[in-house]
Motif scaffolding. Structure first.
Motif, PDB file in Angstrom:
ATOM      1  N   GLN A 167     -85.345  52.638 -30.430  1.00  0.00           N
ATOM      2  CA  GLN A 167     -85.120  53.190 -29.101  1.00  0.00           C
ATOM      3  C   GLN A 167     -86.068  52.554 -28.085  1.00  0.00           C
ATOM      4  OE1 GLN A 167     -82.658  55.281 -28.267  1.00  0.00           O
ATOM      5  NE2 GLN A 167     -83.284  55.048 -26.127  1.00  0.00           N
ATOM      6  N   SER A 171     -85.078  50.175 -24.998  1.00  0.00           N
ATOM      7  CA  SER A 171     -85.538  50.389 -23.623  1.00  0.00           C
ATOM      8  C   SER A 171     -86.132  49.105 -23.045  1.00  0.00           C
ATOM      9  CB  SER A 171     -86.582  51.514 -23.583  1.00  0.00           C
ATOM     10  OG  SER A 171     -86.018  52.729 -24.014  1.00  0.00           O
ATOM     11  N   GLU A 174     -83.311  46.737 -22.323  1.00  0.00           N
ATOM     12  CA  GLU A 174     -82.623  47.140 -21.107  1.00  0.00           C
ATOM     13  C   GLU A 174     -83.414  46.743 -19.872  1.00  0.00           C
ATOM     14  OE1 GLU A 174     -81.640  51.228 -21.105  1.00  0.00           O
ATOM     15  OE2 GLU A 174     -80.040  51.037 -22.578  1.00  0.00           O
ATOM     16  N   GLY A 180     -78.069  48.898 -19.084  1.00  0.00           N
ATOM     17  CA  GLY A 180     -78.321  50.250 -19.570  1.00  0.00           C
ATOM     18  C   GLY A 180     -77.168  50.718 -20.447  1.00  0.00           C
ATOM     19  N   SER A 194     -79.159  56.143 -19.970  1.00  0.00           N
ATOM     20  CA  SER A 194     -80.467  55.580 -20.322  1.00  0.00           C
ATOM     21  C   SER A 194     -81.259  55.358 -19.042  1.00  0.00           C
ATOM     22  CB  SER A 194     -80.307  54.247 -21.063  1.00  0.00           C
ATOM     23  OG  SER A 194     -79.823  53.234 -20.190  1.00  0.00           O
ATOM     24  N   ASP A 195     -82.546  55.077 -19.220  1.00  0.00           N
ATOM     25  CA  ASP A 195     -83.417  54.896 -18.054  1.00  0.00           C
ATOM     26  C   ASP A 195     -82.907  53.781 -17.135  1.00  0.00           C
ATOM     27  OD1 ASP A 195     -85.040  56.872 -19.006  1.00  0.00           O
ATOM     28  OD2 ASP A 195     -86.535  55.513 -19.898  1.00  0.00           O
TER      29      ASP A 195
END
Length: 799
Positions: A167, A171, A174, A180, A194-195
């Protein structure tokens, strides 16, 4: 599975060295209770230690692996159990420090912790301090079950940690890629972003909770309907979707995005969720647009450039060739595909081109060469090939950008220029030969005129006859000056005048040159003055050319001055290492509008047929040519009615050695009793030389040409041979070679060159050919006598 693979699997658990957890501690307690033992352990075996992941009743958190019981269990099959009923009776453990000392192990049961990959991590074991019989299989089965629970917990923790790492990596990916991901649960219509998706929309998870309505509100209405349509199609099983749309971010900025999605279905085909990726491609599209425009501009430039532009791989094959190649070689770019660059190169240039490509492959940055390419019809085309190496991001050479320019016209001009140069050189050689012949033909009769008039004037003559002979002598000498001026100027124009710097005594040269004009100056009652400003007597200059310039300038000053005097000012500067010579006179001066005529050829200030002074008008032009050949400058300043100043400046470094001593006086020249052979095709020149030498006591014999001279030298002994260079049948140089190569008595006899070319810078060439010196025509009696005398004493002559 080997030990290295087992250790890798153990270490992937990240449990060795880590604190225990409640699940493994509980499993250890259950194992101790199951077998009613005071000690229970969950052990993990690393390379050198046995680590206690759970510990009931044992001191410490690890032991050395080489004393652990569990080490022996690793050799058992997966999920097996090792039982030791009495350690003191087991040869493997009887001397183990944990048996002979605390905690005095006697009974041991260990169930292998075998992972899903087949690796044995360690054991779940129980220990008692008293010997006990082997437990029944049911009890051992329960212990195996507990061991499997421990493995499950260890691998669950590993999977949890790996998911966290994944994860985190997702991130980071991304963040780096700008992509994302999202997920929508169909049953519970919650949306996960997602962020990076939050960032693309310019919102934050803390202040924005997306649902279908708020999420689609970022899209224009038309694209919102398209998005809903694509979602429904995907949920109905029509496959994934990909949309290229625009959103208006929370800050009002419009961005281009790409959204891709797919559906997740239950076993019975019902949609469960949708998931996908989301990317802001605004900057990427802008960069692609810039790249496309740049590519189009480059293609337009390359396709229309006069030069051929190509990208050539290091193996010689082309990635791209511009259309200009058809104009150059007659081939269309697609017709050249699959062929190496070498196949279009002229065979004689292929090796050089291949070597250059090899150097580029080794890292040479650029190269330029001229070579021939082959046109489609077979004729060669001269080209200039410029190559620039292209490297990848790691610096490795990958290809070469080549620009090829047609230089056929330039090469044709070079050929024409070379032909013109050869013709010019041939013309110069013809001119040089003509000048040599002219010098010979003009100075040879002048030798007789001046020589015999001089001899006649030494005889007792009636005054009227002496006057007539004197006039002939003066006219001959004037004609000699004219001939010398014309020939000197011709040699200057042909670039045949050599400058030979040598150590020179400037004071002696200036004083002796000025003293030569004492008779002329005395006849006009003129004062001659030398003004010398230098702290060094010896400088490096060409004394002969410098004397020639001074003779001309001082002679003009005396000629054109009727009263007052002539002053020769000589100054040498040590700082600049330059020599300045100025001749001042008190003559009539020169009008300002006539000064620019002074140094032109065949130009005189008074050019009328009634002028009072003679001359060719070449003297100052010759001086200018000589000064420029010495990298100097010449000029004149004059005030009409008050006099003139003619000046010369030349570079003249200080000499490291003193100047050579001048010629010996005539009193030291003795030719009495010598036998001299004079070889000349002109009877008058032979007779003149005989008259000069025999008058000093020498015996003279004649030869009419070179062949006659060789024949006479084979038969009789001579002390000196005077050899004319230009004679019929055989010239002087060939006669010299024959005499030196023969077996006669004169193989080592000094031979003087008797030539009209002497004094023109050919002395060193004559010496190299074997002459001992040179005598110039027309010759003066004292010069000839001194040359013969010097030849006998081994002194190189240049009379």
């Amino acid at each position: 599975m080997n030990e290295s693979q087992r250790l890798s699997s153990v270490r992937s658990l990240h449990a060795v060295g880590a604190e225990g957890d409640a699940a493994t501690e509980a499993a250890a307690h259950l194992a101790a209770h199951l077998l009613d033992c005071p000690i229970a352990l969950v052990t993990l075996l690393d390379e050198d230690i046995q680590w206690f992941k759970a510990n009931i009743g044992m001191d410490g958190c690890s032991t050395p692996r080489d004393v652990s019981f569990c080490t022996y269990a690793l050799d058992l099959p997966a999920n097996d159990v090792m039982v030791v009923e009495d350690a003191t009776q087991d040869v493997r453990f009887a001397h183990n420090p944990f048996v002979t000392g605390e905690p005095h192990v006697r009974f041991y049961v260990g169930a292998l912790l075998t992972g899903s990959d087949g690796a044995n991590y360690g054991t779940l074991c129980v220990i008692d301090t008293r010997a006990r019989p082997r437990p029944d299989e049911a009890t051992l089965g329960r212990l195996r079950a507990l061991a499997r629970l421990v493995v499950a917990e260890l691998e669950r923790a590993r999977a949890e940690r790996q998911r966290g790492e994944q994860q985190h990596m997702l991130s980071m990916i991304e963040a780096l890629s700008g992509v994302g991901h999202w997920r929508v649960d169909v049953v519970d219509p919650a949306i996960f972003w997602s962020d990076q998706v939050y960032k693309i929309h310019d919102v934050s998870p803390e202040t924005f909770s997306p649902d279908f309505e708020t999420a689609t509100a970022f899209y224009p209405e038309a694209e919102r309907a398209l998005l809903e349509e694509k979602w429904q199609q995907t949920l109905q099983g029509e496959g994934p979707f990909e949309l290229d749309m625009c959103i208006r971010r929370n800050d009002g900025v419009v961005r281009q995005i790409v959204s891709k999605g797919a559906a997740e279905f239950s076993p019975d085909g019902k949609p469960l969720a949708m998931f996908g990726v989301f990317q802001d491609v605004t900057d990427q599209r802008a960069a692609m647009d810039v790249l496309a425009r740049s590519h189009n501009r480059f293609k337009l430039l390359a396709d229309n450039a006069a030069d051929v532009i190509a990208r050539i791989q290091l193996d010689g094959h082309s990635n791209y060739i511009s259309p200009a190649v058809e104009r150059l070689l007659g081939w269309k770019p697609h017709e050249m595909a699959g062929r190496t660059a070498e196949s279009f190169v002229h065979p004689d240039d292929r090796v050089r081109l291949a070597e250059t490509f090899a150097q580029m492959a080794r890292g040479r940055g650029s190269a330029t060469l001229e070579n021939r390419l082959l046109h489609r019809d077979g004729h060669p085309v001269w080209c200039e090939t410029r190559m620039q190496l292209v490297r990848d991001k790691t610096g490795r050479p990958v290809e070469t950008v080549v620009v090829i320019r047609d230089i056929s016209r330039r090469k044709a001009l070079e050929v024409q220029l070379e032909q013109a140069r050869a013709e010019a050189e041939a013309s110069a050689a013809v001119k040089a030969e003509f000048l040599a012949n002219m010098s010979h033909e003009l100075r040879t009769p002048l030798t007789s005129i001046i020589g015999f008039t001089g001899l006649t004037l030494e005889q007792p003559l009636p005054d009227l006859v002496r006057n007539y002979v004197g006039r002939v002598d003066n006219a001959g000498r004037a004609l000699l000056c004219t001939v010398n001026d014309i020939l000197d100027f011709s040699k200057l124009e042909a670039g045949q005048v050599a400058i030979r710097p040598e150590p020179t005594d400037i004071e002696t040269l200036a004083r002796s040159t000025l003293e030569l004009f004492t008779p002329q100056a005395g006849a006009k009652d003129l004062d001659l003055e030398l003004e010398l400003t230098t702290d060094r007597s010896s400088i490096v200059a060409d004394p002969d050319r410098l004397r020639q310039i001074l003779l001309n300038l001082i002679g003009n000053a005396v000629k054109f001055t009727s009263r007052g005097g002539v002053r020769l000012a000589v100054r040498w500067s040590a700082d600049e290492e330059r020599l300045r010579v100025a001749v001042h006179d008190t003559g009539d001066g020169i009008a300002a509008d006539k000064l620019d005529q002074l140094f032109r050829r065949f130009s005189q200030v008074d050019g009328s047929h009634t002028r009072s002074h003679g001359g060719t008008g070449l003297g100052l032009a010759i001086c200018k040519g000589l000064v420029e050949a010495m990298n100097g400058a010449i000029g004149a300043d004059s005030i009409e009615g008050k006099g003139s100043v003619f000046w010369v400046e030349i570079p003249a470094p200080a000499a490291e050695e003193e100047a050579a001593v001048g010629a010996r006086p005539m009193s030291g020249a003795d030719v009495g009793g010598l036998r001299v052979l004079v070889a000349d095709d002109h009877p008058a020149n032979r007779e003149l030389a005989r008259a000069f030498l025999s008058g000093m006591g020498a015996t003279v014999e004649h030869a009419v040409d070179g062949a006659d001279a060789v024949e006479r030298a084979e038969c009789a002994v001579f002390d000196v041979i005077l050899m004319d260079l230009r004679m019929p049948k055989m010239g002087g140089v060939e006669a010299l070679k024959r005499i030196r190569a023969g077996s006669g008595p004169n193989r080592l006899t000094p031979i003087l060159a008797y030539t009209a070319d002497a004094g023109e810078g050919i002395e060193s060439e004559l010496l190299a050919q074997g002459f001992c010196g040179a005598v110039s025509k027309p010759v003066a009696a004292e010069a000839l006598i001194r040359a013969v005398s010097d030849a006998m004493q081994g002194v190189p002559a240049a009379a």
